[in-house]
Design an enzyme around this catalytic site. Structure first.
Site, PDB file in Angstrom:
ATOM      1  N   HIS A 292       6.376   2.501   1.935  1.00 18.63           N
ATOM      2  CA  HIS A 292       6.869   3.837   2.229  1.00 18.63           C
ATOM      3  C   HIS A 292       6.375   4.204   3.637  1.00 18.63           C
ATOM      4  O   HIS A 292       5.791   5.270   3.831  1.00 18.63           O
ATOM      5  CB  HIS A 292       6.368   4.832   1.187  1.00 18.63           C
ATOM      6  CG  HIS A 292       6.862   4.575  -0.192  1.00 18.63           C
ATOM      7  ND1 HIS A 292       6.538   5.377  -1.265  1.00 18.63           N
ATOM      8  CD2 HIS A 292       7.669   3.603  -0.703  1.00 18.63           C
ATOM      9  CE1 HIS A 292       7.115   4.922  -2.365  1.00 18.63           C
ATOM     10  NE2 HIS A 292       7.803   3.829  -2.043  1.00 18.63           N
TER      11      HIS A 292
ATOM     12  N   HIS B 141      13.362   6.851   1.047  1.00 16.07           N
ATOM     13  CA  HIS B 141      12.439   6.059   0.223  1.00 16.07           C
ATOM     14  C   HIS B 141      11.637   5.051   1.062  1.00 16.07           C
ATOM     15  O   HIS B 141      10.425   5.179   1.147  1.00 16.07           O
ATOM     16  CB  HIS B 141      13.251   5.354  -0.875  1.00 16.07           C
ATOM     17  CG  HIS B 141      12.440   4.682  -1.919  1.00 16.07           C
ATOM     18  ND1 HIS B 141      12.946   4.381  -3.170  1.00 16.07           N
ATOM     19  CD2 HIS B 141      11.164   4.221  -1.920  1.00 16.07           C
ATOM     20  CE1 HIS B 141      12.018   3.778  -3.884  1.00 16.07           C
ATOM     21  NE2 HIS B 141      10.924   3.658  -3.142  1.00 16.07           N
TER      22      HIS B 141
ATOM     23  N   HIS C  50       7.601  -4.105   0.066  1.00 15.47           N
ATOM     24  CA  HIS C  50       8.265  -2.794   0.022  1.00 15.47           C
ATOM     25  C   HIS C  50       7.220  -1.732   0.328  1.00 15.47           C
ATOM     26  O   HIS C  50       6.198  -1.641  -0.369  1.00 15.47           O
ATOM     27  CB  HIS C  50       8.882  -2.546  -1.357  1.00 15.47           C
ATOM     28  CG  HIS C  50       9.297  -1.127  -1.585  1.00 15.47           C
ATOM     29  ND1 HIS C  50      10.072  -0.417  -0.688  1.00 15.47           N
ATOM     30  CD2 HIS C  50       9.037  -0.264  -2.612  1.00 15.47           C
ATOM     31  CE1 HIS C  50      10.280   0.804  -1.145  1.00 15.47           C
ATOM     32  NE2 HIS C  50       9.653   0.918  -2.318  1.00 15.47           N
TER      33      HIS C  50
ATOM     34  N   TYR D 147      12.311  -9.021  19.299  1.00 19.56           N
ATOM     35  CA  TYR D 147      11.579  -9.353  18.080  1.00 19.56           C
ATOM     36  C   TYR D 147      12.143  -8.633  16.864  1.00 19.56           C
ATOM     37  O   TYR D 147      12.070  -9.140  15.748  1.00 19.56           O
ATOM     38  CB  TYR D 147      10.077  -9.071  18.246  1.00 19.56           C
ATOM     39  CG  TYR D 147       9.400 -10.194  18.974  1.00 19.56           C
ATOM     40  CD1 TYR D 147       8.971 -11.335  18.286  1.00 19.56           C
ATOM     41  CD2 TYR D 147       9.232 -10.159  20.348  1.00 19.56           C
ATOM     42  CE1 TYR D 147       8.372 -12.387  18.946  1.00 19.56           C
ATOM     43  CE2 TYR D 147       8.637 -11.210  21.030  1.00 19.56           C
ATOM     44  CZ  TYR D 147       8.212 -12.327  20.313  1.00 19.56           C
ATOM     45  OH  TYR D 147       7.629 -13.371  20.972  1.00 19.56           O
TER      46      TYR D 147
ATOM     47  N   GLU E 286       8.719  -0.886  -9.684  1.00 16.19           N
ATOM     48  CA  GLU E 286       9.840  -1.258  -8.835  1.00 16.19           C
ATOM     49  C   GLU E 286      10.066  -2.772  -8.839  1.00 16.19           C
ATOM     50  O   GLU E 286      10.672  -3.327  -7.927  1.00 16.19           O
ATOM     51  CB  GLU E 286       9.619  -0.726  -7.415  1.00 16.19           C
ATOM     52  CG  GLU E 286       9.628   0.794  -7.381  1.00 16.19           C
ATOM     53  CD  GLU E 286       9.452   1.393  -6.005  1.00 16.19           C
ATOM     54  OE1 GLU E 286      10.259   2.247  -5.618  1.00 16.19           O
ATOM     55  OE2 GLU E 286       8.497   1.005  -5.307  1.00 16.19           O
TER      56      GLU E 286
END
Length: 219
Positions: free
Chosen positions: A102, A167, A100, A127, A81
């Site tokens: 999951h 995703h 990134h 926040y 990725e």
């Protein structure tokens, strides 16, 4: 900067990627070999977690080192990725790191029908506004589809975080620590959002959001 100092700095970043990756994995924010991390180097290159690597068991010496064109210089082959990271960096020259994951609750939100594709999660806390802001949804693409990179590129200039449908989140920050904090804040707010669905929760007003954005600008 002399070469020894540059190498010392790079080694420090490798250790930081490894330790923060382990922290994210140990707390269940990503699992198996999912998730990836990158950091921009002073010379325009990158450090990036390798393909099929578990964030809980990263070897700092095997983290991928890429040149400014994205070509591998040393270490294992980078995450498949990689193109997501490159697209985000292209649009965000001010960003120094990208995470990134999951992460379960963020992915759950990305699967919900009826979420606002321009802003998936309402401004429930200060926040969240300070660290994430508006979170657009990127339509589903099969993993590895280069068009997913183009879809991210179209949003990254205006957003430090995006949510990939079915995703997971892609989050940029000035530093790796900032990107990790923002990713954690996103996951916790996604959890809050799921807990409060159907309860008509009281979010922050547009005026309160504007005040936070003016006082605490993100990268």
């Amino acid at each position: 900067m002399s070469t020894p100092l540059r190498h010392h700095h790079q080694n420090t970043l490798r250790e930081q990627i490894s330790s923060l990756g382990k922290s994210l994995f140990d707390r269940g924010l990503t699992m198996g070999s999912s998730g990836n991390i990158s950091v921009r180097l002073d010379d325009g290159g990158w450090l990036m977690t390798p393909t099929n690597a578990c964030l809980g068991r990263l070897d700092p010496a095997r983290i991928s080192h890429l040149d400014p064109h994205g070509q591998l210089l040393s270490g294992d082959a980078p995450t498949k990725e990689q193109f997501l990271h490159m697209a985000m960096y292209d649009e965000r020259p001010q960003s120094g790191a990208i995470v990134h994951l999951h992460s379960t609750h963020s992915v759950a939100v990305s699967c919900l029908p009826g979420v606002d594709p321009c802003d998936c999660i309402p401004p429930l806390t200060a926040y969240y506004v300070m660290r994430v802001g508006k979170l657009p949804l990127v339509p589903y693409h099969i993993p590895g589809d280069p068009q997913l990179g183009e879809a991210v590129r179209g949003l990254a200039g205006k957003h430090s975080a995006v949510l990939l449908a079915n995703h997971g989140p892609v989050v940029a920050g000035k530093t790796l620590e900032a990107a990790v904090y923002a990713t954690e804040e996103l996951e916790e707010t996604a959890k809050l959002y799921l807990l409060l669905r159907g309860e008509n929760p009281r979010g922050l007003t547009p005026e309160q959001v504007a005040e936070l954005e003016a006082r605490f600008p993100r990268d």
